[in-house]
Design a protein around this motif. Structure first.
Motif, PDB file in Angstrom:
ATOM      1  N   HIS A   1       0.963  -1.343   0.054  1.00  0.00           N
ATOM      2  CA  HIS A   1       0.003  -0.126   0.198  1.00  0.00           C
ATOM      3  C   HIS A   1       0.950   1.379  -0.145  1.00  0.00           C
ATOM      4  N   PRO A   2       0.874   2.086  -0.914  1.00  0.00           N
ATOM      5  CA  PRO A   2       1.650   3.338  -1.096  1.00  0.00           C
ATOM      6  C   PRO A   2       1.751   4.395   0.108  1.00  0.00           C
ATOM      7  N   ASP A   3       0.439   4.284   0.476  1.00  0.00           N
ATOM      8  CA  ASP A   3       0.015   5.370   1.571  1.00  0.00           C
ATOM      9  C   ASP A   3       0.305   4.895   2.904  1.00  0.00           C
ATOM     10  N   LEU A   4       0.791   3.746   3.311  1.00  0.00           N
ATOM     11  CA  LEU A   4       0.993   2.965   4.638  1.00  0.00           C
ATOM     12  C   LEU A   4       2.371   3.085   4.806  1.00  0.00           C
ATOM     13  N   PRO A   5       2.686   2.943   6.125  1.00  0.00           N
ATOM     14  CA  PRO A   5       4.055   3.155   6.449  1.00  0.00           C
ATOM     15  C   PRO A   5       4.818   1.654   6.341  1.00  0.00           C
TER      16      PRO A   5
ATOM     17  N   GLN B   1       4.842  -4.081   6.606  1.00  0.00           N
ATOM     18  CA  GLN B   1       3.707  -3.253   6.404  1.00  0.00           C
ATOM     19  C   GLN B   1       2.618  -4.287   6.797  1.00  0.00           C
TER      20      GLN B   1
END
Length: 230
Positions: A17-21, A34
């Protein structure tokens, strides 16, 4: 493949997921973590690669680092990991070492262990038990840590194998190869690699120990053996 790839994501799958750390750490290999992600994992028996080849790999890595420097970025680590994986997986398919999972009973122990806590601690989506190594696709659930899942799984199988073979000492290498699966197309390639590994290594079909989640298979995500391809 991207021009013709059309499968929808299988049930429960979530790629990178590009928006999760993302958390990272490095040992001999890089490891990215992740929450909620699905992983492609390979782990091998401790004697599955000859010492001469491991020394050769170490020399290659020293040369690589002299040319490229110590890995600093995620891209550096990914490039290094890809090249190491390419070399080691070719060696693994040569069937070196004790190859305890050539024994059908022990291969069955290994296979069942990857489903022991299915839908509780993790979801295993597919696996293949080779004679001296294992491939699987797994998603930890909740706050379960992949490291602990693999440690417990490998520890249990080690005890079972040592008892059956009247052997002592470590069964596995400590570190596993793992990476977050990026997206559906990457997942498809991983599944087909896993499914075709026994044939590529020259196993007879009666020796194949592989499995894919029936919910995934029903959605078109089954193994595609060469004879099934158009």
């Amino acid at each position: 493949m991207s021009e013709t790839f059309h499968l929808n994501a299988p049930p429960g799958f979530r790629g990178l997921h590009p928006d999760l750390p993302i958390e990272t750490y490095h040992r001999h290999l890089p490891h990215w973590r992740q929450a909620g992600a699905t992983y492609a994992i390979t782990f091998r028996l401790a004697d599955s690669i000859p010492q001469e080849q491991l020394r050769s790999l170490q020399r290659w890595r020293e040369i690589w680092e002299r040319s490229n420097g110590q890995p600093q970025t995620d891209a550096d680590w990914e490039q290094l990991a890809k090249q190491i994986t390419h070399r080691t997986e070719a060696w693994l398919d040569e069937g070196y070492g004790e190859c305890v999972f050539e024994n059908p009973t022990l291969a069955d122990v290994m296979a069942k262990s990857m489903l022991q806590f299915q839908n509780d601690r993790y979801v295993t989506s597919c696996y293949c038990v080779m004679h001296n190594h294992v491939h699987l696709v797994m998603k930890p659930l909740g706050d379960q840590l992949l490291e602990k899942i693999l440690r417990d799984l490998k520890g249990y199988v080690s005890r079972m194998v040592n008892r059956e073979r009247h052997r002592e000492g470590p069964l596995w290498t400590q570190e596993s190869h793992d990476r977050i699966i990026r997206d559906e197309e990457h997942l498809y390639r991983v599944i087909q690699y896993i499914g075709n590994n026994p044939k590529k290594a020259g196993y007879e079909q009666r020796q194949w120990v592989r499995w894919i989640h029936p919910d995934w298979e029903s959605k078109g995500w089954g193994f595609r053996d060469s004879r099934d391809r158009k």
